[in-house]
Design a protein around this motif. Structure first.
Motif, PDB file in Angstrom:
ATOM      1  N   LEU A 189       0.843  -1.194   0.000  1.00  0.00           N
ATOM      2  CA  LEU A 189       0.000   0.000   0.000  1.00  0.00           C
ATOM      3  C   LEU A 189       0.883   1.250   0.000  1.00  0.00           C
ATOM      4  CD1 LEU A 189      -2.813  -0.973   2.530  1.00  0.00           C
ATOM      5  CD2 LEU A 189      -2.677  -1.382   0.066  1.00  0.00           C
ATOM      6  N   PRO A 190       0.621   2.181  -0.908  1.00  0.00           N
ATOM      7  CA  PRO A 190       1.463   3.372  -1.008  1.00  0.00           C
ATOM      8  C   PRO A 190       1.034   4.450  -0.008  1.00  0.00           C
ATOM      9  CG  PRO A 190      -0.226   3.479  -2.676  1.00  0.00           C
ATOM     10  CD  PRO A 190      -0.428   2.165  -1.937  1.00  0.00           C
ATOM     11  N   GLU A 191       1.969   5.309   0.347  1.00  0.00           N
ATOM     12  CA  GLU A 191       1.634   6.495   1.140  1.00  0.00           C
ATOM     13  C   GLU A 191       1.210   7.608   0.183  1.00  0.00           C
ATOM     14  OE1 GLU A 191       1.205   7.011   4.295  1.00  0.00           O
ATOM     15  OE2 GLU A 191       1.718   4.951   4.838  1.00  0.00           O
ATOM     16  N   GLU A 192       0.207   7.285  -0.625  1.00  0.00           N
ATOM     17  CA  GLU A 192      -0.300   8.247  -1.605  1.00  0.00           C
ATOM     18  C   GLU A 192      -1.329   9.133  -0.913  1.00  0.00           C
ATOM     19  OE1 GLU A 192      -1.621   8.308  -6.280  1.00  0.00           O
ATOM     20  OE2 GLU A 192      -1.466   6.413  -5.206  1.00  0.00           O
ATOM     21  N   ARG A 193      -1.300  10.394  -1.267  1.00  0.00           N
ATOM     22  CA  ARG A 193      -2.173  11.350  -0.571  1.00  0.00           C
ATOM     23  C   ARG A 193      -3.024  12.096  -1.595  1.00  0.00           C
ATOM     24  NH1 ARG A 193      -2.105  16.523   1.323  1.00  0.00           N
ATOM     25  NH2 ARG A 193      -3.194  16.846   3.306  1.00  0.00           N
ATOM     26  N   TYR A 260      -2.080  -3.305  -8.373  1.00  0.00           N
ATOM     27  CA  TYR A 260      -3.479  -2.895  -8.473  1.00  0.00           C
ATOM     28  C   TYR A 260      -4.411  -3.845  -7.709  1.00  0.00           C
ATOM     29  CZ  TYR A 260      -8.033  -1.866 -10.639  1.00  0.00           C
ATOM     30  OH  TYR A 260      -9.347  -1.544 -10.852  1.00  0.00           O
ATOM     31  N   HIS A 261      -4.372  -5.134  -8.039  1.00  0.00           N
ATOM     32  CA  HIS A 261      -5.323  -6.069  -7.442  1.00  0.00           C
ATOM     33  C   HIS A 261      -5.066  -6.271  -5.955  1.00  0.00           C
ATOM     34  CE1 HIS A 261      -7.541  -7.267 -11.030  1.00  0.00           C
ATOM     35  NE2 HIS A 261      -6.401  -7.238 -11.690  1.00  0.00           N
ATOM     36  N   ALA A 266      -6.814  -5.328  -0.345  1.00  0.00           N
ATOM     37  CA  ALA A 266      -6.559  -4.791   0.997  1.00  0.00           C
ATOM     38  C   ALA A 266      -7.703  -3.904   1.453  1.00  0.00           C
ATOM     39  CB  ALA A 266      -5.249  -4.012   1.004  1.00  0.00           C
ATOM     40  N   TYR A 267      -8.207  -3.048   0.563  1.00  0.00           N
ATOM     41  CA  TYR A 267      -9.279  -2.131   0.950  1.00  0.00           C
ATOM     42  C   TYR A 267     -10.613  -2.866   1.090  1.00  0.00           C
ATOM     43  CZ  TYR A 267      -5.624   1.129  -0.293  1.00  0.00           C
ATOM     44  OH  TYR A 267      -4.417   1.785  -0.360  1.00  0.00           O
TER      45      TYR A 267
END
Length: 301
Positions: A189-193, A260-261, A266-267
């Motif tokens: 999981l990225p620390e994308e904001r 992606y998958h 995870a979500y």
């Protein structure tokens, strides 16, 4: 319907409107909504939406979103005002024209799924550099956590789960098993904001034809990974494979996501855990059992 749902009568709504100088307004109850009771209000040829809730926080987030995040591509209705009466909060909002955009609309209107994804892409590309934090943001635009992963893992509270399990149906071992699968995916999981709507479901986007007229209900909005919104659609969808449809959209539009998958899974696990817990918090054992069955049938969880 759960105990979290705010319930008032048409007469109560009319009395409130009269106290706000809208005597003579007609009200039409709107079905749906897990927390708020909503009405269409008509007076002097104008239509508005009245929502009533036990909490004000979601309405304040709507007002903040309308002020700071609205654009031509993400039209957010303006709030007329918020009032408190006898412990309930009443919010009047401009009514958006059009129909709700979700599975029935998408199936009846060819090309509209592209519209849905274009609008979500615009949401995700909204400038949020003025605001700080990750996860759910407050009425000042501040995210509640210092990182995306911190926000996601904060839902793991085994002591709370065991207290809720005393009500009779919550299976703590099952939740821990789901969390174990979720935890194993944390490294991808990225620390994308990015701005995430958090609830892009059947009553929160409106359109006329292939033109979006409103994106509503920002109570669950957060800062984080935009794929959370796609997982939300997949989690609640019935007839459309949103994961694969969005993947096609990304390929066609030159958008790429690493892992992606795995991120979507995870979500989905996060939503499974938090929604099962929520059903018990609001004393909906029927909702809990329905979702438990759905998780097995649809996701093999």
């Amino acid at each position: 319907m759960t105990e979290a749902k705010t319930i008032i009568s048409d007469e109560q709504a009319s009395v409130f409107l009269a106290t706000e100088g809208m005597e003579g307004a007609t009200v039409e109850r709107i079905a749906g909504g897990e927390l708020s009771q909503a009405f269409i209000v008509r007076i002097e040829g104008k239509e508005s939406v009245l929502r009533v809730n036990k909490s004000r926080s979601g309405f304040d987030k709507d007002a903040f979103a309308a002020k700071h995040f609205s654009s031509d591509r993400v039209p957010i209705p303006q709030l007329q005002h918020i009032s408190e009466r006898s412990g309930l909060y009443y919010c009047l909002t401009d009514k958006a024209p059009g129909a709700q955009v979700y599975e029935k609309y998408l199936e009846k209107n060819p090309g509209s799924i592209q519209l849905l994804f274009e609008t979500l892409t615009a949401v995700h590309n909204t400038d949020i550099t003025r605001f700080e934090g990750f996860g759910k943001w407050d009425d000042q635009g501040r995210g509640e956590s210092s990182s995306w992963k911190d926000y996601l893992t904060s839902m793991h509270d085994e002591e709370e789960w065991r207290q809720l399990a005393k009500r009779g149906v919550l299976d703590v071992e099952y939740l821990n098993a789901l969390f174990g699968q979720f935890e194993a995916l944390l490294p991808v999981l990225p620390e994308e904001r990015k701005l995430v709507h958090g609830d892009p479901a059947n009553d929160n986007m409106f359109a006329v034809g292939l033109e979006v007229t409103a994106v509503t209900d920002w109570a669950e909005s957060m800062y984080g990974d935009p794929l959370f919104d796609i997982a939300w659609l997949e989690f609640w969808g019935n007839n459309i494979d949103f994961t694969e449809e969005y993947k096609k959209y990304c390929i066609e539009n030159g958008i790429s996501y690493d892992n992606y998958h795995e991120r979507i899974k995870a979500y989905l696990l996060y939503l499974a855990i938090t929604t099962l817990v929520w059903y018990i918090e609001v004393n909906s054992q029927d909702g809990y059992h329905w979702l438990r069955n759905r998780l097995g049938e649809k996701f093999n969880f």
